[in-house]
Design an enzyme around this catalytic site. Structure first.
Site, PDB file in Angstrom:
ATOM      1  N   PRO A 119     121.193 -14.848  12.033  1.00 44.60           N
ATOM      2  CG  PRO A 119     119.862 -16.272  10.763  1.00 44.60           C
ATOM      3  CD  PRO A 119     121.040 -15.343  10.662  1.00 44.60           C
ATOM      4  CD  GLU A 120     123.293 -13.103  17.741  1.00 42.23           C
ATOM      5  OE1 GLU A 120     123.413 -13.351  18.963  1.00 42.23           O
ATOM      6  OE2 GLU A 120     123.455 -11.951  17.286  1.00 42.23           O
TER       7      GLU A 120
ATOM      8  NE  ARG B 261     125.103 -10.594   2.627  1.00 43.92           N
ATOM      9  CZ  ARG B 261     125.974  -9.978   3.424  1.00 43.92           C
ATOM     10  NH1 ARG B 261     125.583  -9.557   4.628  1.00 43.92           N
ATOM     11  NH2 ARG B 261     127.213  -9.770   3.051  1.00 43.92           N
TER      12      ARG B 261
END
Length: 289
Positions: A2-3, A114
């Site tokens: 995510p940016e 993750r």
């Protein structure tokens, strides 16, 4: 990962929780790799129980939940983290549940496949030293003059330099490639060889690409991991010009073929014909704000 557009979409998606009272902070049982969470869950819960959420901000790639007593919950999604109001994609990767009383539903969730994300409860002084001091100017507000002042003497390639969160907060690998294509600048160009006009194009393209991506609620890539706060897909992936399009014809000049190279262990995608080191290609039209 995510940016800025994805994290800003998360922030906007959970804004309805402003005004809600925190009833409990729960760390669900999870057999996966544990995320970094500070303080321990018992102290986390004790410090927040009964408090109200007064605002939801964003700092770079972090969601900031402001609490009425000036504490802040800082959520950094990193590779696969999601901030949600709806049920998560899976229960086995649910890392945090904040139960709420308020108009927007009864829970806020943090899900991370993750386990690389972090959740921290910080005082104002800790926010200043652990978050603000480590991040540069937000990518949506940085100016061309600031970019040049911070990077103009660097010998790094511009694509690599734009990923430095201490300089410009929020830009990651995907959007760096996209904005340099819009700006018509070869991602391998050294920062100290960019002209004033090129810095201006970078700044303008950065704002254009990020704002457009926010309008489409970010990019959900092939693995489907990124979701908005209601567990829906983003839409900007349908508008990528170069990212993950190696071998495709350039959508601007049609003479070039999108090429993939590796910079700082990250994939970079660009058109070698209209992103030239020697100057601005005739088809690159400067953006008008």
């Amino acid at each position: 990962m995510p940016e800025l557009p994805e994290v800003e979409t998360m922030r906007r998606g959970v804004l309805p929780i402003v005004g809600s009272r925190i009833d409990a902070v729960i760390r669900p049982p999870c057999e996966r790799k544990p995320i970094l969470m500070t303080p321990r869950i018992d102290a986390f819960d004790r410090r927040l129980r009964g408090k109200h959420i007064v605002d939801v901000d964003r700092r770079g790639k972090r969601v900031m939940l402001r609490i009425e007593d000036a504490q802040t919950i800082v959520i950094e999604p990193r590779m696969t983290g999601l901030v949600l109001l709806a049920d998560p994609p899976t229960l086995e990767h649910l890392r945090l549940r904040i139960t709420l009383t308020g108009p927007a539903g009864d829970q806020l969730l943090f899900w991370d496949r993750r386990g690389l994300g972090t959740v921290r409860l910080l005082t104002p002084k800790q926010v200043e030293t652990l978050v603000d001091a480590k991040l540069g100017v937000d990518a949506l507000s940085i100016t061309a003059e600031q970019l040049k002042a911070k990077l103009g003497k660097s010998q790094r390639a511009i694509k690599v330099a734009l990923l430095d969160q201490a300089v410009v907060a929020g830009v990651g690998n995907l959007y760096a490639a996209e904005l340099l294509f819009i700006a018509g600048i070869d991602p391998r160009t050294r920062c100290d060889r960019l002209t004033v006009a090129q810095w201006q194009r970078i700044e303008s393209a950065m704002r254009h690409v990020l704002e457009e991506a926010i309008r489409y609620e970010g990019s959900t890539l092939g693995d489907g991991t990124y979701r908005n706060a209601l567990n829906g897909e983003g839409g900007y992936q349908a508008h990528h010009q170069v990212y993950a399009r190696a071998g495709d014809p350039c959508p601007r000049c049609y003479d070039g073929v999108i090429r993939r190279i590796v910079q700082a262990q990250r994939s970079t995608f660009f058109c070698p014909v209209c992103q030239q080191k020697r100057g601005l290609h005739r088809l690159v039209v400067p953006l008008v704000d």
